[in-house]
Design an enzyme around this catalytic site. Structure first.
Site, PDB file in Angstrom:
ATOM      1  N   ARG A 102       0.786  -1.127   0.189  1.00 29.83           N
ATOM      2  CA  ARG A 102       0.374   0.129  -0.551  1.00 29.83           C
ATOM      3  C   ARG A 102       1.214   1.576  -0.235  1.00 29.83           C
ATOM      4  NH1 ARG A 102      -4.985   1.289   4.109  1.00 29.83           N
ATOM      5  NH2 ARG A 102      -6.362  -0.513   1.887  1.00 29.83           N
ATOM      6  N   HIS A 129      -7.369   0.940  -6.151  1.00 29.30           N
ATOM      7  CA  HIS A 129      -7.838   0.581  -5.511  1.00 29.30           C
ATOM      8  C   HIS A 129      -8.545  -1.217  -6.090  1.00 29.30           C
ATOM      9  CE1 HIS A 129      -7.957  -1.538  -1.283  1.00 29.30           C
ATOM     10  NE2 HIS A 129      -8.739  -0.919  -0.776  1.00 29.30           N
ATOM     11  N   GLN A 132      -9.843  -4.167  -3.818  1.00 28.55           N
ATOM     12  CA  GLN A 132     -11.412  -3.590  -3.661  1.00 28.55           C
ATOM     13  C   GLN A 132     -12.541  -3.657  -4.943  1.00 28.55           C
ATOM     14  OE1 GLN A 132     -12.624  -1.558  -0.088  1.00 28.55           O
ATOM     15  NE2 GLN A 132     -14.396  -2.424  -1.253  1.00 28.55           N
ATOM     16  N   ASP A 224     -17.671   6.858  -1.355  1.00 31.47           N
ATOM     17  CA  ASP A 224     -16.240   6.414  -0.026  1.00 31.47           C
ATOM     18  C   ASP A 224     -15.767   7.463   0.253  1.00 31.47           C
ATOM     19  OD1 ASP A 224     -13.739   5.957   0.654  1.00 31.47           O
ATOM     20  OD2 ASP A 224     -12.768   6.566  -1.583  1.00 31.47           O
ATOM     21  N   ARG A 292     -14.146  -8.777   0.596  1.00 33.17           N
ATOM     22  CA  ARG A 292     -12.347  -8.976   0.263  1.00 33.17           C
ATOM     23  C   ARG A 292     -11.592 -10.372   0.947  1.00 33.17           C
ATOM     24  NH1 ARG A 292     -10.424  -4.284   1.180  1.00 33.17           N
ATOM     25  NH2 ARG A 292      -8.322  -4.475   0.401  1.00 33.17           N
TER      26      ARG A 292
HETATM   27  N1   CP Z   1     -11.292  -0.647   2.185  1.00 33.13           N
HETATM   28  C1   CP Z   1      -9.648  -1.224   2.760  1.00 33.13           C
HETATM   29  O1   CP Z   1      -9.309  -0.944   2.252  1.00 33.13           O
HETATM   30  O2   CP Z   1     -10.015  -1.037   3.736  1.00 33.13           O
HETATM   31  P1   CP Z   1      -8.078  -0.551   4.977  1.00 33.13           P
HETATM   32  O3   CP Z   1      -7.920   0.924   3.907  1.00 33.13           O
HETATM   33  O4   CP Z   1      -8.792  -0.937   6.801  1.00 33.13           O
HETATM   34  O5   CP Z   1      -7.891  -1.236   4.453  1.00 33.13           O
HETATM   35  N1  NVA Z   2      -9.882   6.654  -0.611  1.00 28.91           N
HETATM   36  C1  NVA Z   2     -10.033   6.284   0.718  1.00 28.91           C
HETATM   37  C2  NVA Z   2      -9.943   4.684   0.422  1.00 28.91           C
HETATM   38  C3  NVA Z   2      -9.698   3.673   1.748  1.00 28.91           C
HETATM   39  C4  NVA Z   2      -9.902   2.384   2.048  1.00 28.91           C
HETATM   40  C5  NVA Z   2      -8.016   6.082   0.864  1.00 28.91           C
HETATM   41  O1  NVA Z   2      -8.058   6.282   0.105  1.00 28.91           O
HETATM   42  O2  NVA Z   2      -8.229   6.926   1.668  1.00 28.91           O
END
Ligand code: CP
Ligand code: NVA
Length: 305
Positions: A102, A129, A132, A224, A292
């Site tokens: 990440r 992502h 997701q 989101d 997930r």
């Molecule tokens: N939706 C998602 O990726 O959640 P986290 O940021 O908690 O991993």
């Molecule tokens: N758009 C959000 C998603 C978190 C899972 C972010 O990048 O913070």
């Protein structure tokens, strides 16, 4: 097996590969496939940002598949500060069997994938992502039974989650309608890709200024956060701009049907989504979170198995 080494973007997956992930995920979820296909395998998770779902679902997934996971938080290896992402990827490749990363910058996840000799999975970048997006389409399929006649509507920020949703919907031939405030739409590059995928799959991507127009007839309404990780300084400004885009009962009723409400989580209750919607029977946000696990287990078996 046709599977590629890495999972960086849904754009890189064929329809066959997406269906292969979904079929396997369903078998794993139903307990039809058991055993320990990843015995003695280690997955290394590297996070430059916080995480609940990604970290826990991949870790639990590895345990359930007979393997092991190591999680490295932002302070632990200080990727990009203490050493380059290239060196991190090369070294971890000598120990582990797969990487989930990440990162803030999308180019860092690409650099990791290029430098690693083991499979690399994008666990979220500022741009995409994919885990997701795949889990969300798996959830939609589970609820709707099919994907072809389904309309999904997304209201809010044109961010990483929307980008992956656009790629997933357009690959699978759904009708996706999007409402974002002016200046906060998805990146042109993704829009172009999604439109070309939709042409092939006979899907549709539509853009609206008003959330009420976008959600008309939608079976699923998705939102989101208005301020993604790394953009915290913009919170107050964004809160004002995005206010008309809140997913509340009034907006959900504008679909004209009993639609499902979706959110990738974490949610900022009272901002982009109300408590009333989050806690309603129409909310499938926790099913999304659960899926997930099943979808990522399928990805792990296909990439690391
Ligand atoms: N939706 C998602 O990726 O959640 P986290 O940021 O908690 O991993
Ligand atoms: N758009 C959000 C998603 C978190 C899972 C972010 O990048 O913070």
């Amino acid at each position: 097996m046709l599977f590629k080494k890495d999972l960086i973007s849904i754009a890189d997956l064929s329809l066959g590969e997406i269906n292969e992930i979904f079929d396997l995920a369903l078998k794993l979820k139903k307990g039809i496939l058991r055993g320990s296909p990843l015995t003695k395998k280690t997955l290394c998770l590297i996070f430059q940002k916080p995480s609940n779902r990604t970290r826990v679902s991949f870790t639990v997934g590895m345990t359930q598949l007979g393997g092991h996971a190591i999680c490295l938080g932002p302070e632990e290896i200080k990727m990009g500060v203490r050493e380059s992402s290239k060196d991190v990827a090369r070294v971890i490749s000598r120990y582990a069997d797969g990487i989930v990363a990440r990162t803030f910058k999308h180019k860092d996840i690409i650099e990791i994938a290029r430098s690693a000799s083991i499979p690399v999975i994008n666990g979220l970048s500022n741009f995409l992502h994919p885990c997701q997006g795949l889990s969300d389409l798996f959830t939609i399929k589970e609820k709707a039974g099919n994907l072809k006649t389904i309309k999904v509507s997304y209201v809010g920020d044109g961010n990483n989650v929307l980008h992956s949703l656009m790629l997933a919907c357009s690959k699978l031939g759904l009708n996706l309608s999007i409402a974002t405030p002016k200046g906060y739409g998805p990146k042109k590059e993704i829009t172009k890709q999604a439109i070309s995928f939709a042409k092939k799959s006979k899907g549709k991507i539509e853009f609206f200024d008003k959330p009420g127009d976008a959600v008309k007839g939608a079976d699923f309404v998705y939102t989101d956060v208005w301020t993604s990780m790394g953009k915290e300084g913009e919170y107050e400004r964004r809160k004002k701009i995005f206010k008309p885009f809140q997913l509340n009962s009034r907006l959900l009723n504008k679909t004209g049907k009993k639609s499902f409400a979706m959110h990738c989580l974490p949610a900022h209750r009272g901002d982009e989504i109300t408590d009333q919607v989050m806690d309603s029977k129409q909310s499938i946000v926790y099913d999304q979170a659960e899926n997930r696990l099943h979808v990522e287990k399928a990805i792990l078996v296909l990439l690391l198995g």
